[in-house]
Motif scaffolding. Structure first.
Motif, mmCIF file in Angstrom:
data_model
loop_
_atom_site.group_PDB
_atom_site.id
_atom_site.type_symbol
_atom_site.label_atom_id
_atom_site.label_comp_id
_atom_site.label_asym_id
_atom_site.label_seq_id
_atom_site.Cartn_x
_atom_site.Cartn_y
_atom_site.Cartn_z
ATOM 1 N N GLY A 144 0.813 -1.216 0.000
ATOM 2 C CA GLY A 144 0.000 0.000 0.000
ATOM 3 C C GLY A 144 0.844 1.262 0.000
ATOM 4 N N GLU A 145 1.875 1.285 0.824
ATOM 5 C CA GLU A 145 2.675 2.511 0.911
ATOM 6 C C GLU A 145 3.568 2.675 -0.319
ATOM 7 O OE1 GLU A 145 4.067 2.532 5.133
ATOM 8 O OE2 GLU A 145 2.370 3.885 5.350
ATOM 9 N N ALA A 146 3.971 1.559 -0.917
ATOM 10 C CA ALA A 146 4.719 1.658 -2.185
ATOM 11 C C ALA A 146 3.807 2.281 -3.253
ATOM 12 C CB ALA A 146 5.196 0.275 -2.616
ATOM 13 N N GLU A 177 5.225 9.589 12.110
ATOM 14 C CA GLU A 177 5.606 10.039 10.771
ATOM 15 C C GLU A 177 4.393 10.213 9.857
ATOM 16 O OE1 GLU A 177 10.257 8.978 10.735
ATOM 17 O OE2 GLU A 177 9.043 7.898 9.256
ATOM 18 N N GLU A 178 3.335 9.455 10.128
ATOM 19 C CA GLU A 178 2.108 9.662 9.336
ATOM 20 C C GLU A 178 1.511 11.039 9.626
ATOM 21 O OE1 GLU A 178 0.960 7.996 6.810
ATOM 22 O OE2 GLU A 178 2.617 6.613 7.051
ATOM 23 N N ILE A 179 1.571 11.454 10.878
ATOM 24 C CA ILE A 179 1.077 12.799 11.206
ATOM 25 C C ILE A 179 1.984 13.841 10.547
ATOM 26 C CG2 ILE A 179 0.813 14.477 13.088
ATOM 27 C CD1 ILE A 179 -0.218 12.158 14.815
ATOM 28 N N GLU A 180 3.280 13.609 10.660
ATOM 29 C CA GLU A 180 4.223 14.599 10.132
ATOM 30 C C GLU A 180 4.030 14.840 8.630
ATOM 31 O OE1 GLU A 180 8.381 15.154 11.986
ATOM 32 O OE2 GLU A 180 8.636 13.781 10.313
ATOM 33 N N HIS A 181 3.755 13.776 7.887
ATOM 34 C CA HIS A 181 3.628 13.986 6.426
ATOM 35 C C HIS A 181 2.172 13.962 5.946
ATOM 36 C CE1 HIS A 181 4.262 9.377 5.709
ATOM 37 N NE2 HIS A 181 3.014 9.652 5.412
ATOM 38 N N LYS A 182 1.247 14.213 6.870
ATOM 39 C CA LYS A 182 -0.170 14.063 6.503
ATOM 40 C C LYS A 182 -0.647 15.053 5.442
ATOM 41 C CE LYS A 182 -2.010 16.902 10.283
ATOM 42 N NZ LYS A 182 -3.007 16.979 11.369
ATOM 43 N N GLN A 240 10.138 8.386 4.100
ATOM 44 C CA GLN A 240 9.430 7.861 5.275
ATOM 45 C C GLN A 240 8.621 6.619 4.915
ATOM 46 O OE1 GLN A 240 7.209 11.168 7.044
ATOM 47 N NE2 GLN A 240 8.900 11.560 8.447
ATOM 48 N N GLU A 241 7.881 6.697 3.822
ATOM 49 C CA GLU A 241 7.026 5.550 3.468
ATOM 50 C C GLU A 241 7.860 4.319 3.104
ATOM 51 O OE1 GLU A 241 4.337 5.864 4.626
ATOM 52 O OE2 GLU A 241 2.880 7.087 3.546
ATOM 53 N N ALA A 242 9.012 4.535 2.457
ATOM 54 C CA ALA A 242 9.867 3.388 2.096
ATOM 55 C C ALA A 242 10.357 2.693 3.358
ATOM 56 C CB ALA A 242 11.039 3.857 1.245
ATOM 57 N N ILE A 243 10.705 3.468 4.377
ATOM 58 C CA ILE A 243 11.183 2.850 5.625
ATOM 59 C C ILE A 243 10.014 2.166 6.351
ATOM 60 C CG2 ILE A 243 12.420 3.225 7.801
ATOM 61 C CD1 ILE A 243 13.741 5.699 6.496
ATOM 62 N N HIS A 244 8.837 2.781 6.287
ATOM 63 C CA HIS A 244 7.665 2.124 6.895
ATOM 64 C C HIS A 244 7.416 0.766 6.235
ATOM 65 C CE1 HIS A 244 5.930 6.406 7.824
ATOM 66 N NE2 HIS A 244 7.056 6.134 8.469
ATOM 67 N N SER A 245 7.502 0.747 4.906
ATOM 68 C CA SER A 245 7.286 -0.525 4.188
ATOM 69 C C SER A 245 8.287 -1.570 4.670
ATOM 70 C CB SER A 245 7.453 -0.337 2.680
ATOM 71 O OG SER A 245 6.338 0.337 2.157
ATOM 72 N N TRP A 250 5.995 4.879 16.285
ATOM 73 C CA TRP A 250 6.929 5.514 15.337
ATOM 74 C C TRP A 250 6.247 5.771 13.996
ATOM 75 C CZ3 TRP A 250 8.366 2.413 11.054
ATOM 76 C CH2 TRP A 250 9.369 2.939 10.225
ATOM 77 N N HIS A 251 5.527 4.750 13.526
ATOM 78 C CA HIS A 251 4.831 4.920 12.248
ATOM 79 C C HIS A 251 3.776 6.029 12.362
ATOM 80 C CE1 HIS A 251 2.975 2.710 8.533
ATOM 81 N NE2 HIS A 251 3.104 4.000 8.346
ATOM 82 N N ALA A 252 3.061 6.025 13.479
ATOM 83 C CA ALA A 252 2.004 7.032 13.673
ATOM 84 C C ALA A 252 2.581 8.451 13.646
ATOM 85 C CB ALA A 252 1.289 6.771 14.993
#
Ligand SMILES: [Fe+2]
Ligand SMILES: [Fe+2]
Length: 290
Positions: free
Chosen positions: A52-54, A167-172, A81-86, A163-165
């Motif tokens: 999904g994030e990819a 960064e999701e807020i940061e790049h929302k 950020q999303e690549a590291i989350h994946s 941690w994921h949460a």
């Protein structure tokens, strides 16, 4: 045409935190406080993230050319950020498989949904990303603001989700601002109509797929039928009731003048980074991908 005014805070810095979780210990199968339904819904969510994030990254990057410099920079940081989350959710999902879960049905469903959206024009993928990023951001806010959601969870897993949460807020605002830029020539009503339709479609699929995914994982733990439904629906909608608690924030998406940063919730990030700096967790900035 007048320039779009973007209410993303001028001093926002999107900072990838390159961290690894749970590599050392073998986790419990029911890592979320021994609860079948809590473990199931978080595992079901995690199953969506690598692919999904990819997809989000690909959808947003298609619109980077010609974006204002600041937005182009934010897209770069978002991508990292999303690549590291994946990467981290891929590792988390492998641990769930090692613990005995079969995620193949859930992964197939994610692939099917992404294939349908990906077969449409790029603006549809961007709209879907923008809607799902709002979803992710309001889930993230609730997760950080209310400690009940991760109460009882194993430390490594809880750390990953927090941690994921953050960064999701940061790049929302990134997918949303990309959407505003990509549709800057559209009439306001058309913009709203497409955005609203996509959000309703995404929401329906999100609720149905995550519920079915969690029920499938609960079945693998031997909880089935009405008992499974009762426990899962209670967990999601009543106590701690994540889905009920994000309903208001979800509705605001449809209001005129909506922007993800209308709610500045950076205090949640500040609190996290202050605790993450306790000497056990790296806070370094990482090189951003091109
Ligand atoms: Fe993410
Ligand atoms: Fe995201």
């Amino acid at each position: 045409m007048t320039a779009t005014i973007l209410p993303t805070p001028a001093d926002l810095s999107i900072t990838p935190r390159d961290r690894r979780f749970g590599r050392a210990a073998t986790p419990r199968r029911l890592w979320h406080g021994g609860s079948v339904e809590a473990t199931a819904i978080y595992n079901a969510l995690s199953t969506t993230f690598p692919a999904g994030e990819a997809f989000f990254v690909e959808s947003v990057r298609k619109f980077r050319d010609g974006a204002p410099p600041r937005l182009a920079e934010e897209i770069k940081a978002f991508t990292t950020q999303e690549a590291i989350h994946s990467r981290e959710h891929d590792a988390f999902n492998k641990r769930a498989v090692n613990a005995g879960y079969d995620l193949s049905k859930l992964e197939a469903q994610v692939a099917k949904r992404l294939a349908v959206t990906g077969s449409k024009p790029p603006i549809v993928s961007l709209a879907a990303t923008m809607a799902l990023e709002h979803f992710t951001a309001i889930l993230a806010h609730q997760l950080l603001a209310n400690p009940k959601h991760l109460a009882g969870a194993d430390r490594d897993a809880a750390d990953l989700w927090r941690w994921h949460a953050v960064e999701e807020i940061e790049h929302k605002g990134v997918a949303y601002d990309t959407w505003l830029h990509a549709t800057r020539g559209w009439p306001r009503f058309k913009r709203w109509k497409v955005k609203a339709k996509v959000m309703l479609y995404i929401t329906r699929n999100f609720l149905v797929d995550r519920t079915n995914g969690a029920l499938e994982l609960m079945r693998q733990d031997g909880v089935t039928g009405l008992e499974a439904w009762r426990r899962l629906l209670w967990y999601l909608w009543v106590g701690p009731g994540m889905f009920r608690k994000i309903a208001g924030a979800w509705l605001r998406f449809f209001m005129p003048g909506f922007h993800p940063w209308n709610e500045d919730d950076r205090h949640l990030l500040t609190a996290y980074d202050a605790n993450a700096g306790n000497g056990t967790e790296p806070k370094r900035k990482v090189r951003r991908s091109a």
